[in-house]
Motif scaffolding. Structure first.
Motif, short mmCIF file in Angstrom:
data_model
loop_
_atom_site.label_atom_id
_atom_site.label_comp_id
_atom_site.label_asym_id
_atom_site.label_seq_id
_atom_site.Cartn_x
_atom_site.Cartn_y
_atom_site.Cartn_z
N ARG A 1 3.78 8.34 -12.28
CA ARG A 1 3.83 6.88 -12.13
C ARG A 1 3.48 6.21 -13.45
NH1 ARG A 1 2.91 4.60 -6.97
NH2 ARG A 1 2.87 2.60 -8.05
N LEU A 2 4.10 5.06 -13.69
CA LEU A 2 3.79 4.31 -14.91
C LEU A 2 2.34 3.83 -14.89
CD1 LEU A 2 6.99 2.14 -15.40
CD2 LEU A 2 6.20 4.03 -16.82
N ASP B 1 4.13 -1.61 -11.34
CA ASP B 1 5.19 -0.68 -11.77
C ASP B 1 6.29 -0.49 -10.73
OD1 ASP B 1 4.14 1.11 -9.89
OD2 ASP B 1 3.36 2.50 -11.37
N GLY B 2 6.12 -1.08 -9.55
CA GLY B 2 7.15 -0.97 -8.51
C GLY B 2 7.44 0.46 -8.10
N GLY B 3 6.51 1.37 -8.35
CA GLY B 3 6.71 2.77 -7.99
C GLY B 3 7.48 3.58 -9.02
N ARG B 4 7.83 2.95 -10.14
CA ARG B 4 8.61 3.66 -11.17
C ARG B 4 7.78 4.75 -11.84
NH1 ARG B 4 10.51 -1.42 -11.18
NH2 ARG B 4 9.12 -2.28 -12.74
N GLU B 5 8.48 5.74 -12.34
CA GLU B 5 7.84 6.89 -13.00
C GLU B 5 8.39 7.09 -14.39
OE1 GLU B 5 8.44 10.29 -10.49
OE2 GLU B 5 7.06 9.55 -8.96
N GLY C 1 -2.92 1.14 -7.94
CA GLY C 1 -4.12 0.35 -8.18
C GLY C 1 -3.91 -0.86 -9.07
N LYS C 2 -2.77 -0.96 -9.73
CA LYS C 2 -2.48 -2.11 -10.59
C LYS C 2 -1.42 -2.96 -9.90
CE LYS C 2 -5.35 -0.55 -13.38
NZ LYS C 2 -6.54 -0.61 -12.59
N THR C 3 -1.90 -4.05 -9.27
CA THR C 3 -1.00 -4.90 -8.50
C THR C 3 -0.87 -6.28 -9.12
OG1 THR C 3 -2.75 -5.79 -7.08
CG2 THR C 3 -1.71 -3.70 -6.38
#
Length: 181
Positions: A43-44, A34-38, A48-50
């Motif tokens: 957070r989206l 999610d690149g840190g997006r909210e 933990g999801k890379t």
């Protein structure tokens, strides 16, 4: 199918979907998807999801499906019943669907206010099944209809939560996970 055969086929056919999340935990880290997006202040997906964990999980599932395909004839002869070989599309549906299911579960957890690692009973144990089965049915319809009988699907729905809880407890005790679920 006899009961033991149904259980054996269910376990075998789901291995390429069972392994990816474990591989993602072992190989994870790096840049979050999610690149840190909210969304609405949350957070989206979370850290933990890379990308690395997702790619590693899919590759692990594909490699496992290939390995299982290579030994399927010998295993079938030993067990006395046929276990499936995996077509490339079936393998991709199972492995990719497992990772996509985990990602979607993370999205749902964030929308319901749960933090990373928070328990979400039912979803935590079956998220990857709920996505991998329809995706596999879409990508490899004939293969899916051959192997995923009603009995096999029922065994998967019962067996998967038991396996999920058991493997997560082991990973927790080994220090590979921060929580036992």
């Amino acid at each position: 199918m006899a009961v033991l055969e149904t259980i054996g086929v269910a376990f075998w056919v789901m291995l390429p979907a069972y392994v990816p999340n474990n591989a993602a935990v072992l190989a994870g880290g790096g840049r979050p998807i999610d690149g840190g997006r909210e969304l609405n202040g949350r957070r989206l997906l979370g850290d933990g999801k890379t990308w690395r964990g997702t790619a590693a999980g899919i590759v692990a599932g594909l490699l496992l499906a290939g390995g299982l395909t290579m030994i399927a004839a010998d295993v079938s002869g030993t067990l006395g019943f046929e276990v499936p070989t995996f077509t490339p599309w079936a393998a991709l549906g199972l492995a990719g669907g497992a990772m996509l299911g985990d990602i979607l579960a993370s999205f749902l957890k964030r929308r319901t206010g749960r933090q990373r690692g928070a328990m979400f009973p039912g979803l935590d144990q079956l998220d990857f099944v709920v996505v991998s089965l329809p995706l596999t049915a879409l990508l490899a319809t004939d293969w899916f209809l051959t192997w995923f009988t009603l009995g096999v699907i029922l065994v998967i729905v019962v067996l998967t939560p038991i396996l999920h809880v058991g493997t997560n407890m082991i990973a927790y005790k080994l220090g590979l996970k921060n929580e036992p679920w």
